[in-house]
Scaffold this active site. Structure first.
Site, PDB file in Angstrom:
ATOM      1  N   LYS A   1      -5.034 -11.349  -7.083  1.00 41.00           N
ATOM      2  CA  LYS A   1      -6.178 -11.237  -5.905  1.00 41.00           C
ATOM      3  C   LYS A   1      -7.576 -10.274  -6.331  1.00 41.00           C
ATOM      4  O   LYS A   1      -7.086  -9.118  -6.765  1.00 41.00           O
ATOM      5  CB  LYS A   1      -6.019 -10.791  -4.709  1.00 41.00           C
ATOM      6  CG  LYS A   1      -6.908 -10.832  -3.372  1.00 41.00           C
ATOM      7  CD  LYS A   1      -6.192 -10.279  -2.056  1.00 41.00           C
ATOM      8  CE  LYS A   1      -6.793  -8.877  -1.922  1.00 41.00           C
ATOM      9  NZ  LYS A   1      -6.808  -8.251  -0.320  1.00 41.00           N
TER      10      LYS A   1
ATOM     11  N   LYS B   1     -10.864  -4.478  -3.936  1.00 40.32           N
ATOM     12  CA  LYS B   1     -11.572  -3.283  -4.175  1.00 40.32           C
ATOM     13  C   LYS B   1     -10.698  -2.350  -4.810  1.00 40.32           C
ATOM     14  O   LYS B   1     -11.168  -1.582  -5.623  1.00 40.32           O
ATOM     15  CB  LYS B   1     -11.902  -2.837  -2.620  1.00 40.32           C
ATOM     16  CG  LYS B   1     -13.105  -3.443  -2.101  1.00 40.32           C
ATOM     17  CD  LYS B   1     -13.681  -2.912  -0.719  1.00 40.32           C
ATOM     18  CE  LYS B   1     -12.634  -3.252   0.297  1.00 40.32           C
ATOM     19  NZ  LYS B   1     -13.551  -3.531   1.788  1.00 40.32           N
TER      20      LYS B   1
ATOM     21  N   LYS C   1       0.878  -1.071   0.047  1.00 38.72           N
ATOM     22  CA  LYS C   1      -0.043   0.022   0.049  1.00 38.72           C
ATOM     23  C   LYS C   1       0.919   1.410   0.133  1.00 38.72           C
ATOM     24  O   LYS C   1       0.607   2.186  -0.680  1.00 38.72           O
ATOM     25  CB  LYS C   1      -0.993   0.010   1.124  1.00 38.72           C
ATOM     26  CG  LYS C   1      -1.963  -1.141   0.978  1.00 38.72           C
ATOM     27  CD  LYS C   1      -3.374  -0.770   1.739  1.00 38.72           C
ATOM     28  CE  LYS C   1      -4.434  -1.757   1.279  1.00 38.72           C
ATOM     29  NZ  LYS C   1      -5.609  -2.017   2.134  1.00 38.72           N
TER      30      LYS C   1
END
Ligand code: ATP
Ligand code: LTN
Length: 356
Positions: free
Chosen positions: A218, A221, A127
């Site tokens: 994966k 979102k 991230k």
């Protein structure tokens, strides 16, 4: 010797195995990966455990975000969970920011966490790489410590009956759960037996649902393209189309083969988990039919699962007052447990109790 005793096992005073889990309100809808990897387990476990489930809005502010959107998404998240079958009479659903003890325990645990230890978390590395140096916050760095606090606040009482704390999550959360276990052990070692060392509860078949357009990544979102992700709240038309257009492989046989047929394998996993049919039976059913019929039937199974959830979610959102009332009820129950745990923690770490 400590002045306070140990955390009591919830308001009821009985020792029941506990479950705690959380999910971030970072999108307008949850997706198929969230549902199969985690949320379906949440629903099932409310009947066998004393369950606490949390929409972790404080985690959601660790990356760039819009306050108005966060408020909407927090309510939409809670409504979806209720629509999926979470029941405020059988479990406790609440918003993290309604229970300030989460932040308080995170501070204590942060003081037991090594800087290097936190720096090794792969989700932080991924991230922060996406946010860039200037966008990476200290909150993002300490995110897993707040997650550990979320879980350990609901640790059942030592010395009384079964002390079991389960955390249903997808495969990607394994490392955060390991850190939580380490911090629980470290705290216990340093200050005396206080926390149960929690166990991750990761579903066997559906722990990692992959992106429909890139079956090696994966379903996510934040990272998946709109075509790669199936949203729970999506309209039936686009939902069906996405499944029909999911990347498959050359060849025609519907066969489970992670290495050479990642696309079909992902669809088989989804089908099997949603319908409750073993993969081998599905392979038998679709032997010789080709991908078309297989995808058509899968699309129907997905629609049958999500249509009632979508409709119930919209109904719940139409009465915001009632939804907020339900969330306040959850926060009240969670607060009772969290306050008791913090009382013990404050005492154990050496803070002076407030005189009356
Ligand atoms: P983000 O992209 O913002 O990190 P996400 O889509 O990965 O979000 P989370 O909110 O991080 O979703 O995850 C919520 C829960 O769903 C977690 O328990 C996580 O392990 C699980 N989960 C998320 N994506 C998948 C997936 N593709 N397959 C199985 N489980 C998943
Ligand atoms: N980090 C988790 C969300 C999360 C969580 C938790 C999960 C926050 N606190 C406590 C389980 C228990 C995620 O990204 N899915």
């Amino acid at each position: 010797m400590s002045e306070a005793s140990s955390p009591s096992s919830a308001a009821s005073g009985t020792a029941t195995p506990r479950v705690f889990s959380g999910i971030q309100p970072t999108a307008g809808s949850f997706h198929l990966g969230n549902y199969l990897g985690a949320l379906r387990q949440w629903i099932a476990m409310q009947d066998t455990h004393e369950a606490f489930y949390c929409v972790v809005d404080m985690h959601a502010i660790t990356v760039a975000y819009d306050p108005a959107a966060l408020r909407v998404r927090s309510r939409v998240s809670a409504a979806q969970l209720l629509a999926m079958g979470l029941d405020q009479d059988r479990s406790t659903l609440f918003l993290q920011s309604h229970v300030p003890e989460h932040a308080e325990l995170a501070w204590v645990l942060g003081s037991l966490t090594g800087f290097g230890e936190a720096g090794r978390m792969t989700q932080f590395k991924d991230k922060s790489a996406k946010q860039g140096t200037s966008g990476t916050t200290v909150g993002l760095f300490t995110y897993p410590v707040l997650q550990a606090a979320d879980i350990l606040l609901y640790s059942p009482e030592p010395g009384e009956g079964e002390r079991d704390l389960r955390v249903p999550v997808g495969e990607d959360q394994r490392q955060h759960l390991e850190l939580t276990r380490t911090l629980a052990q470290r705290f216990n070692h340093r200050f005396g037996d206080t926390f149960v060392v929690p166990e991750a509860h990761i579903p066997a078949g559906a722990a990692k649902i992959t992106d429909l357009q890139d079956p090696t990544a994966k379903m996510s979102k934040s990272a998946s393209s709109p075509q790669g992700i199936v949203d729970v709240l999506e309209d039936p038309g686009p939902m069906r189309k996405k499944i029909m257009r999911a990347v498959t492989d050359t060849g025609t046989d519907v066969r489970y083969d992670e290495e050479n047929k990642a696309g079909v394998t992902n669809l088989l996993r989804i089908f099997s988990a949603l319908e409750g049919t073993p993969v081998a039976d599905l392979e038998g059913r679709y032997a010789g039919t080709g991908y078309g019929q297989f995808k058509k039937d899968l699309a129907q199974v997905v629609l049958d699962t999500f249509t009632p959830i979508r409709e119930r979610t919209h109904k719940l959102l139409a009465d915001e007052q009632e939804l907020d009332r339900l969330l306040a009820q959850g926060a009240d129950r969670a607060s009772q447990v969290a306050a008791r745990t913090m009382e013990i923690v404050r005492d154990r770490v050496g803070f002076v109790g407030r005189g009356r």
